[in-house]
Scaffold this motif. Structure first.
Motif, PDB file in Angstrom:
ATOM      1  N   ASP B  79       0.851  -1.188   0.000  1.00 53.30           N
ATOM      2  CA  ASP B  79       0.000   0.000   0.000  1.00 53.30           C
ATOM      3  C   ASP B  79       0.891   1.244   0.000  1.00 53.30           C
ATOM      4  N   PRO B  80       0.761   2.113  -1.035  1.00 58.17           N
ATOM      5  CA  PRO B  80       1.625   3.301  -1.081  1.00 58.17           C
ATOM      6  C   PRO B  80       1.534   4.151   0.184  1.00 58.17           C
ATOM      7  N   VAL B  81       0.361   4.145   0.839  1.00 59.59           N
ATOM      8  CA  VAL B  81       0.212   4.934   2.067  1.00 59.59           C
ATOM      9  C   VAL B  81       1.211   4.458   3.126  1.00 59.59           C
ATOM     10  N   ASN B  82       1.392   3.126   3.235  1.00 66.83           N
ATOM     11  CA  ASN B  82       2.347   2.596   4.214  1.00 66.83           C
ATOM     12  C   ASN B  82       3.779   2.930   3.831  1.00 66.83           C
ATOM     13  N   VAL B  83       4.050   2.930   2.511  1.00 60.72           N
ATOM     14  CA  VAL B  83       5.390   3.297   2.050  1.00 60.72           C
ATOM     15  C   VAL B  83       5.705   4.717   2.487  1.00 60.72           C
ATOM     16  N   ARG B  84       4.723   5.620   2.313  1.00 62.99           N
ATOM     17  CA  ARG B  84       4.978   7.031   2.633  1.00 62.99           C
ATOM     18  C   ARG B  84       5.062   7.264   4.131  1.00 62.99           C
ATOM     19  N   ARG B  85       4.455   6.380   4.927  1.00 67.94           N
ATOM     20  CA  ARG B  85       4.624   6.504   6.369  1.00 67.94           C
ATOM     21  C   ARG B  85       6.054   6.167   6.760  1.00 67.94           C
ATOM     22  N   ALA B  86       6.665   5.242   5.983  1.00 62.21           N
ATOM     23  CA  ALA B  86       8.032   4.837   6.295  1.00 62.21           C
ATOM     24  C   ALA B  86       9.053   5.786   5.671  1.00 62.21           C
ATOM     25  N   ILE B  87       8.684   6.429   4.560  1.00 67.69           N
ATOM     26  CA  ILE B  87       9.616   7.306   3.856  1.00 67.69           C
ATOM     27  C   ILE B  87       8.991   8.679   3.711  1.00 67.69           C
ATOM     28  N   GLY B  88       9.406   9.609   4.571  1.00 67.82           N
ATOM     29  CA  GLY B  88       8.820  10.949   4.572  1.00 67.82           C
ATOM     30  C   GLY B  88       9.469  11.838   3.535  1.00 67.82           C
ATOM     31  N   MET B  89       8.879  13.030   3.336  1.00 68.98           N
ATOM     32  CA  MET B  89       9.384  13.899   2.290  1.00 68.98           C
ATOM     33  C   MET B  89       9.259  15.371   2.695  1.00 68.98           C
ATOM     34  N   VAL B  90      10.260  16.147   2.359  1.00 65.63           N
ATOM     35  CA  VAL B  90      10.226  17.596   2.534  1.00 65.63           C
ATOM     36  C   VAL B  90      10.370  18.204   1.143  1.00 65.63           C
ATOM     37  N   PHE B  91       9.530  19.208   0.847  1.00 69.09           N
ATOM     38  CA  PHE B  91       9.462  19.707  -0.524  1.00 69.09           C
ATOM     39  C   PHE B  91      10.278  20.977  -0.722  1.00 69.09           C
ATOM     40  N   GLN B  92      10.363  21.361  -2.000  1.00 67.97           N
ATOM     41  CA  GLN B  92      11.158  22.530  -2.368  1.00 67.97           C
ATOM     42  C   GLN B  92      10.619  23.798  -1.715  1.00 67.97           C
ATOM     43  N   LYS B  93       9.307  24.023  -1.910  1.00 75.03           N
ATOM     44  CA  LYS B  93       8.698  25.188  -1.277  1.00 75.03           C
ATOM     45  C   LYS B  93       8.054  24.749   0.031  1.00 75.03           C
ATOM     46  N   PRO B  94       8.261  25.507   1.105  1.00 74.45           N
ATOM     47  CA  PRO B  94       7.596  25.156   2.364  1.00 74.45           C
ATOM     48  C   PRO B  94       6.093  25.101   2.145  1.00 74.45           C
ATOM     49  N   ASN B  95       5.451  24.016   2.577  1.00 78.96           N
ATOM     50  CA  ASN B  95       4.005  23.908   2.353  1.00 78.96           C
ATOM     51  C   ASN B  95       3.248  23.507   3.612  1.00 78.96           C
ATOM     52  N   PRO B  96       3.312  24.360   4.653  1.00 77.59           N
ATOM     53  CA  PRO B  96       2.502  24.054   5.840  1.00 77.59           C
ATOM     54  C   PRO B  96       1.015  24.135   5.476  1.00 77.59           C
ATOM     55  N   PHE B  97       0.192  23.363   6.171  1.00 76.46           N
ATOM     56  CA  PHE B  97      -1.253  23.408   5.901  1.00 76.46           C
ATOM     57  C   PHE B  97      -1.803  24.750   6.383  1.00 76.46           C
ATOM     58  N   PRO B  98      -2.389  25.546   5.465  1.00 76.61           N
ATOM     59  CA  PRO B  98      -2.771  26.912   5.836  1.00 76.61           C
ATOM     60  C   PRO B  98      -3.918  26.982   6.837  1.00 76.61           C
ATOM     61  N   THR B  99      -4.716  25.918   6.926  1.00 72.68           N
ATOM     62  CA  THR B  99      -5.859  25.979   7.842  1.00 72.68           C
ATOM     63  C   THR B  99      -5.481  25.513   9.244  1.00 72.68           C
ATOM     64  N   MET B 100      -4.240  25.083   9.421  1.00 73.31           N
ATOM     65  CA  MET B 100      -3.880  24.490  10.712  1.00 73.31           C
ATOM     66  C   MET B 100      -2.890  25.352  11.476  1.00 73.31           C
ATOM     67  N   SER B 101      -2.923  25.237  12.800  1.00 78.23           N
ATOM     68  CA  SER B 101      -1.965  25.932  13.654  1.00 78.23           C
ATOM     69  C   SER B 101      -0.605  25.239  13.567  1.00 78.23           C
ATOM     70  N   ILE B 102       0.409  25.859  14.183  1.00 83.07           N
ATOM     71  CA  ILE B 102       1.747  25.258  14.200  1.00 83.07           C
ATOM     72  C   ILE B 102       1.668  23.864  14.822  1.00 83.07           C
ATOM     73  N   TYR B 103       0.977  23.787  15.966  1.00 86.75           N
ATOM     74  CA  TYR B 103       0.831  22.512  16.661  1.00 86.75           C
ATOM     75  C   TYR B 103       0.171  21.474  15.748  1.00 86.75           C
ATOM     76  N   ASP B 104      -0.955  21.874  15.141  1.00 89.33           N
ATOM     77  CA  ASP B 104      -1.700  20.923  14.301  1.00 89.33           C
ATOM     78  C   ASP B 104      -0.903  20.514  13.070  1.00 89.33           C
ATOM     79  N   ASN B 105      -0.082  21.441  12.555  1.00 88.04           N
ATOM     80  CA  ASN B 105       0.757  21.087  11.416  1.00 88.04           C
ATOM     81  C   ASN B 105       1.711  19.961  11.777  1.00 88.04           C
ATOM     82  N   VAL B 106       2.367  20.098  12.937  1.00 87.93           N
ATOM     83  CA  VAL B 106       3.318  19.067  13.337  1.00 87.93           C
ATOM     84  C   VAL B 106       2.582  17.760  13.636  1.00 87.93           C
ATOM     85  N   ALA B 107       1.410  17.890  14.261  1.00 88.63           N
ATOM     86  CA  ALA B 107       0.663  16.691  14.637  1.00 88.63           C
ATOM     87  C   ALA B 107      -0.131  16.117  13.467  1.00 88.63           C
TER      88      ALA B 107
END
Lengths: 355, 258
Positions: B79-107
């Motif tokens: 399942d690709p979802v499980n693969v991505r849980r094991a292999i995380g990714m950081v992108f070129q442009k910062p893309n925090p979720f705009p609707t979420m707080s700092i805490y919620d972004n990390v969580a």
């Protein structure tokens, strides 16, 4: 010409030779042009058959536009003249577009405003004769609110799921087919939606007219509006947010539910409110499906139920001034209700946002 | 934690277009591997195939094998979802979720994967933000929106978000290209620290950065426009920057490319 040519404040003392500063119109010059335009209009009206305040205003505006452009061209040059011409034209177009809106609001408040009081908002028209004053539109408020709420309850989930399918999942011929039918539905005249439900509900199923029958027709009208606007809003959500979520190992459905839709919520709310406003003001299907009553009916599923647009239609068609005033009053109530719902929805969307 | 990746004969396609051909490489656990090369040579595409983010793009597919500690992540039962849980990714442009707080972004990763008790979340959020060197700057405003931070802080927030789910491998796609030198330094220091626990693969256009942070460097190149990109060579960073085996690598590194 000395009042027209003036150096830009703060320009270098070498302005005569500077290539960076040029002559600009003085602030007072445009006021002078305006006064001149009014004078010229007054003069022209003595020679031409133009009369009435609308004609005068239009003519003065046209003279002002020409005068301002010519003077600006002579003093400031072609680029500034064009800038002023287009700027003025854009403002004029805006004023023209706002005119009908302002006129409608003014007229409705002027004719119906005096009628709004506690009695009008809390009583029905039961046993109120055509020439009686008194009575109210409570039965219509109840009907309109219930029908709009029911229509929203049915159409919003359907429409949002359709939009999510189209943006997030839909590929190939089926998605194109759905898009095509949504477009076709957008173009369905409201009376046709009403006739369709009338045929199915009353003629085929043999059920009685009721608020709910009208609700079904309103649903047909509301779904495409909400699908379209929600679709556009979901498309605006950057793919980088979806990818950020996938990269955390979040399944697609949760990404849509927790990231994509919340990001698009302000726009989706606006779309839904447009749909609700459209549906609340709809009259044609209600004529076929609501049945007629001047009494309060809280149950949209049985018996005829009134609605504000129906009251406006019914009262405005009567010859006596009391009824016509009631029509204006009902129209005002309807406008204010849509306005309040709109403000309420916006406040809700704002409250749910992280600050 | 920290697993190795084995790639063999990986080719990447967008529709009929072959973007990358025949890539084979090995990535050791607890090491930093840098991918360098000119734009369009397919280094980002290779990175994205490592956690199956590549297939999110419509029409994109790949052939070949990618093994995570010996397990084929492209096997049909995975399942690709499980693969991505094991292999995380950081992108070129910062893309925090705009609707979420700092805490919620990390969580976000943990919350969206399933429910966790609040106390556990608090701990993980603090640990992740500390690991990303961001805790001291945001600890008093965890309920403020993540989008209100500066670019460099947002990128560290995205790193905190990625490591909060405790992946085995962290992929970084030009994580500093939108940042100023000071934020870049902060993130490079961070990579140095994260290396102790994670396997890191980073794509960068900045060769000094590759030389500074990575243990091994892979050079990608393409023969021409419309040609597929290839992995020219991969070796110890020291060797790639001092005495590369291929002439193309030397030309690129010394600026004589193109």
């Amino acid at each position: 010409m000395s009042i027209l040519k003036t150096p830009v404040p703060g320009a270098s003392t070498l302005s005569g030779t500077s290539t960076l500063s040029g002559a600009r119109l003085r602030r007072g010059t445009l006021a002078l042009v305006a006064v001149g335009a009014i004078a010229v209009t007054g003069l022209l009206e003595t020679f031409t058959p133009v009369s009435g305040w609308a004609g005068s205003v239009l003519m003065a505006a046209a003279v002002y536009l020409v005068g301002q452009t010519v003077i600006s061209f002579l003093v400031e040059g072609r680029r500034h003249a064009l800038d002023r011409l287009v700027t003025t034209a854009v403002y004029a177009a805006f004023a023209l577009a706002m005119l009908p809106l302002g006129a409608v609001l003014f007229k409705v408040v002027q004719r119906g405003g005096g009628l709004i009081n506690g009695t009008f908002l809390t009583h029905s028209l039961r046993n109120i004769g055509p020439t009686d004053t008194g009575g109210g539109v409570y039965h219509g408020i109840v009907g309109t609110l219930e029908q709009a709420a029911l229509a929203s309850l049915i159409s919003i989930p359907l429409a949002m799921l359709t939009a999510i399918y189209l943006v997030e999942y839909g590929r190939g011929w089926f998605a194109r087919l759905v898009t095509f039918f949504v477009d076709v539905m957008t173009g369905v005249p409201s009376i046709v939606a009403g006739l369709f439900i009338f045929t199915v509900w009353v003629l085929m199923l043999g059920l009685n007219r009721s608020g709910f029958a009208a609700t079904l027709a309103l649903t047909i009208l509301m779904i495409p509006i909400v699908v379209r606007s929600t679709e556009e809003m979901l498309k605006l959500v950057p793919d980088s947010l979806r990818e950020a979520s996938y990269a955390l190992g979040v399944p697609k459905w949760r990404t849509i539910l927790k990231v994509v839709v919340p990001t698009a919520v302000p726009g989706i709310v606006t779309g839904i409110m447009l749909g609700v406003a459209r549906v609340m003001g709809e009259t044609a299907p209600l004529l076929l499906l609501n049945g007629f009553t001047s009494s309060i009916n809280f149950d949209p599923f049985s018996g005829p139920q009134a609605a504000l647009p129906l009251i406006v239609w019914d009262q405005a068609g009567r010859p006596n001034p009391q009824s016509i005033t009631r029509a204006w009053g009902s129209a005002l109530v309807l406008i204010v209700m849509v306005l309040l719902l709109n403000l309420g929805a916006r406040a809700l969307a704002r409250l749910s946002r992280t600050r | 934690m920290a697993k190795s990746i084995d790639v063999s004969d990986l080719s990447i396609y967008y529709g009929k277009f072959c973007a990358v051909q025949g890539v084979s490489l090995t990535i050791e656990p607890r090491s930093v591997t840098a991918f360098i090369g000119p734009s369009g040579c397919g280094k980002s595409s290779v990175l994205r195939t490592l956690n199956r983010m590549h297939e999110v793009v419509p029409g994109a597919w790949s052939s070949g094998k990618v093994l995570l500690d010996g397990e084929d992540i492209y096997s049909p039962s995975v399942d690709p979802v499980n693969v991505r849980r094991a292999i995380g990714m950081v992108f070129q442009k910062p893309n925090p979720f705009p609707t979420m707080s700092i805490y919620d972004n990390v969580a976000a990763g943990l919350k969206l994967q399933g429910r966790r008790p609040r106390r556990e979340l608090d701990e993980i959020v603090e640990r992740s933000l500390r690991a990303a060197n961001l805790w001291e700057e945001v600890k008093d405003r965890l309920e403020r929106p993540g989008a209100g931070l500066s670019g460099g802080q947002q990128q560290r927030l995205c790193i905190a978000r990625a490591i909060a789910v405790e992946p085995e491998v962290l992929l970084m796609d030009e994580p500093c290209s939108a940042l100023d030198p000071i934020s870049t330094l902060a993130i490079e220091d961070l990579i140095e620290q994260l290396k102790e626990h994670y396997t890191i693969v980073i794509v960068t256009h900045n060769m000094q950065q590759a030389a500074r942070v990575s243990d091994r460097t892979g050079f990608f190149n393409l023969a021409g426009v419309g040609q597929p990109g290839r992995l020219i060579e991969i070796d110890n960073t020291q060797r790639i920057f001092s005495n590369p085996a291929e002439k193309a690598t030397e030309d690129y590194i010394s600026g004589r490319f193109g």
